[in-house]
Design an enzyme around this catalytic site. Structure first.
Site, PDB file in Angstrom:
ATOM      1  N   ASP A 186      35.375  36.613  48.368  1.00 27.46           N
ATOM      2  CA  ASP A 186      36.461  35.631  48.278  1.00 27.46           C
ATOM      3  C   ASP A 186      37.580  36.050  49.227  1.00 27.46           C
ATOM      4  O   ASP A 186      38.094  37.163  49.119  1.00 27.46           O
ATOM      5  CB  ASP A 186      36.985  35.576  46.839  1.00 27.46           C
ATOM      6  CG  ASP A 186      35.850  35.298  45.857  1.00 27.46           C
ATOM      7  OD1 ASP A 186      35.172  34.276  46.028  1.00 27.46           O
ATOM      8  OD2 ASP A 186      35.624  36.121  44.939  1.00 27.46           O
ATOM      9  N   GLU A 190      32.885  45.619  37.536  1.00 23.87           N
ATOM     10  CA  GLU A 190      33.946  45.286  38.489  1.00 23.87           C
ATOM     11  C   GLU A 190      33.791  46.215  39.712  1.00 23.87           C
ATOM     12  O   GLU A 190      33.572  47.426  39.560  1.00 23.87           O
ATOM     13  CB  GLU A 190      35.301  45.488  37.800  1.00 23.87           C
ATOM     14  CG  GLU A 190      36.437  44.706  38.399  1.00 23.87           C
ATOM     15  CD  GLU A 190      36.966  45.306  39.678  1.00 23.87           C
ATOM     16  OE1 GLU A 190      37.325  44.554  40.581  1.00 23.87           O
ATOM     17  OE2 GLU A 190      37.005  46.545  39.769  1.00 23.87           O
ATOM     18  N   LYS A 201      45.655  32.488  50.525  1.00 20.93           N
ATOM     19  CA  LYS A 201      47.107  32.306  50.343  1.00 20.93           C
ATOM     20  C   LYS A 201      47.811  33.665  50.335  1.00 20.93           C
ATOM     21  O   LYS A 201      47.312  34.624  49.724  1.00 20.93           O
ATOM     22  CB  LYS A 201      47.379  31.597  49.011  1.00 20.93           C
ATOM     23  CG  LYS A 201      46.903  30.159  49.015  1.00 20.93           C
ATOM     24  CD  LYS A 201      47.367  29.415  47.799  1.00 20.93           C
ATOM     25  CE  LYS A 201      46.873  27.983  47.893  1.00 20.93           C
ATOM     26  NZ  LYS A 201      46.588  27.397  46.618  1.00 20.93           N
ATOM     27  N   ASP A 232      27.920  42.311  40.246  1.00 22.22           N
ATOM     28  CA  ASP A 232      28.843  41.177  40.210  1.00 22.22           C
ATOM     29  C   ASP A 232      29.521  41.201  38.843  1.00 22.22           C
ATOM     30  O   ASP A 232      29.076  41.908  37.927  1.00 22.22           O
ATOM     31  CB  ASP A 232      28.083  39.854  40.405  1.00 22.22           C
ATOM     32  CG  ASP A 232      28.979  38.773  41.014  1.00 22.22           C
ATOM     33  OD1 ASP A 232      28.754  38.400  42.192  1.00 22.22           O
ATOM     34  OD2 ASP A 232      29.896  38.287  40.322  1.00 22.22           O
TER      35      ASP A 232
HETATM   36  C1  LIG Z   1      32.137  34.100  47.397  1.00 23.24           C
HETATM   37  S1  LIG Z   1      30.968  34.848  46.344  1.00 23.24           S
HETATM   38  C2  LIG Z   1      29.799  35.582  47.497  1.00 23.24           C
HETATM   39  C3  LIG Z   1      28.486  35.902  46.828  1.00 23.24           C
HETATM   40  C4  LIG Z   1      27.416  36.527  47.757  1.00 23.24           C
HETATM   41  N1  LIG Z   1      27.838  37.806  48.292  1.00 23.24           N
HETATM   42  C5  LIG Z   1      27.055  35.574  48.870  1.00 23.24           C
HETATM   43  O1  LIG Z   1      27.430  35.856  50.027  1.00 23.24           O
HETATM   44  O2  LIG Z   1      26.389  34.574  48.584  1.00 23.24           O
HETATM   45  C6  LIG Z   1      31.851  36.301  45.786  1.00 23.24           C
HETATM   46  C7  LIG Z   1      31.186  36.986  44.604  1.00 23.24           C
HETATM   47  O3  LIG Z   1      31.892  38.188  44.340  1.00 23.24           O
HETATM   48  C8  LIG Z   1      32.063  38.311  42.933  1.00 23.24           C
HETATM   49  N2  LIG Z   1      33.268  39.121  42.729  1.00 23.24           N
HETATM   50  C9  LIG Z   1      34.545  38.769  43.032  1.00 23.24           C
HETATM   51  N3  LIG Z   1      35.388  39.774  42.724  1.00 23.24           N
HETATM   52  C10 LIG Z   1      34.625  40.779  42.226  1.00 23.24           C
HETATM   53  C11 LIG Z   1      34.932  42.067  41.716  1.00 23.24           C
HETATM   54  N4  LIG Z   1      36.173  42.514  41.692  1.00 23.24           N
HETATM   55  N5  LIG Z   1      33.902  42.830  41.270  1.00 23.24           N
HETATM   56  C12 LIG Z   1      32.623  42.377  41.307  1.00 23.24           C
HETATM   57  N6  LIG Z   1      32.290  41.149  41.765  1.00 23.24           N
HETATM   58  C13 LIG Z   1      33.274  40.369  42.216  1.00 23.24           C
HETATM   59  C14 LIG Z   1      32.188  36.890  42.423  1.00 23.24           C
HETATM   60  O4  LIG Z   1      31.864  36.800  41.060  1.00 23.24           O
HETATM   61  C15 LIG Z   1      31.210  36.163  43.325  1.00 23.24           C
HETATM   62  O5  LIG Z   1      29.898  36.087  42.775  1.00 23.24           O
END
Ligand SMILES: C[S@@+](CC[C@H](N)C(=O)[O-])C[C@H]1O[C@@H](n2cnc3c(N)ncnc32)[C@H](O)[C@@H]1O
Length: 204
Positions: free
Chosen positions: A105, A82, A109, A55
């Site tokens: 995520d 990342e 939009k 993450d």
């Molecule tokens: C909506 S949360 C879902 C977390 C987990 N997978 C769950 O289902 O409970 C999305 C996670 O992805 C991480 N994240 C978003 N974009 C990312 C990226 N480009 N690289 C690594 N992590 C990322 C965010 O920090 C967040 O913790």
């Protein structure tokens, strides 16, 4: 303020950094793991496998470390990196048996669509790091994102839908899945298996 957990979080930043993956046991990655309920439970269920979770958010990863240690789970490595860097350059070819991307995520939009992790060039990188027959597991409550991911995966020619690829996950849920279910939403899961790259014959 110093946090004890930081010593147990591997921070990957270097462009040429490579992550060694043990070749003697199955290896799985939880990409965008959040606070880690899913991977910690899966790693506890399958101690003979090696797990990685990744993450960008340090606070969430500290929580993963605390929960992992409390649960006595020894086969889960926590990475701060990342996702595109990790999949694009840090894992070697053919190194992972399964990748989970759970409730990412959805960026609903139109003007934010480009932020979505899963798009067509990402499928190529997923295919590169997965072993032959490796599984990509995706979940989301967002119907539009699910449709878009279905289209991208199907049209890639690199994967086929293979739901048995996640049968062993059973009732283990991620934190976000639990949250959406408690709000009465549906969470959809899909699993795809890698297909071999097509043979290309160059004529004379
Ligand atoms: C909506 S949360 C879902 C977390 C987990 N997978 C769950 O289902 O409970 C999305 C996670 O992805 C991480 N994240 C978003 N974009 C990312 C990226 N480009 N690289 C690594 N992590 C990322 C965010 O920090 C967040 O913790």
């Amino acid at each position: 303020m110093a946090h004890n957990e930081d010593a147990e979080i591997r921070i990957l930043t270097g462009a040429y950094e490579r992550l060694p993956v043990p070749g003697d046991r199955p290896a799985e990655l939880d990409l965008g793991c959040g606070t880690g309920s899913f991977t910690i439970a899966l790693a506890a269920r399958y101690p003979e496998r090696q797990f990685f979770c990744a993450d960008v958010m340090l606070g969430r990863l500290r929580k993963v470390v605390r929960r992992r240690n409390r649960a006595g789970v020894a086969n889960l490595e926590v990475l701060r990196v990342e996702a595109r860097h990790l999949i694009g350059i840090m894992f070697p070819d053919d190194s992972l048996d399964r990748i989970h991307l759970l409730c990412p995520d959805p960026w609903p939009k139109n003007r934010h669509r480009g932020h979505r992790l899963l798009c067509c060039d990402f499928t190529t990188q997923l295919h590169r790091v997965l072993k032959p027959g490796g599984i990509f597991h995706f979940s989301s409550d967002d119907e539009n994102y699910c449709d878009a991911v279905n289209r991208v995966m199907e049209s890639s020619g690199l994967f086929e839908l293979y739901m048995p690829g996640i049968e062993d996950v059973g009732n283990i849920r991620s934190d976000f899945e639990n949250r959406w279910l408690s709000e009465g939403k549906m969470v959809h899961h899909r699993a795809w298996k890698t297909l071999p790259l097509p043979e290309i014959t160059i004529g004379h």
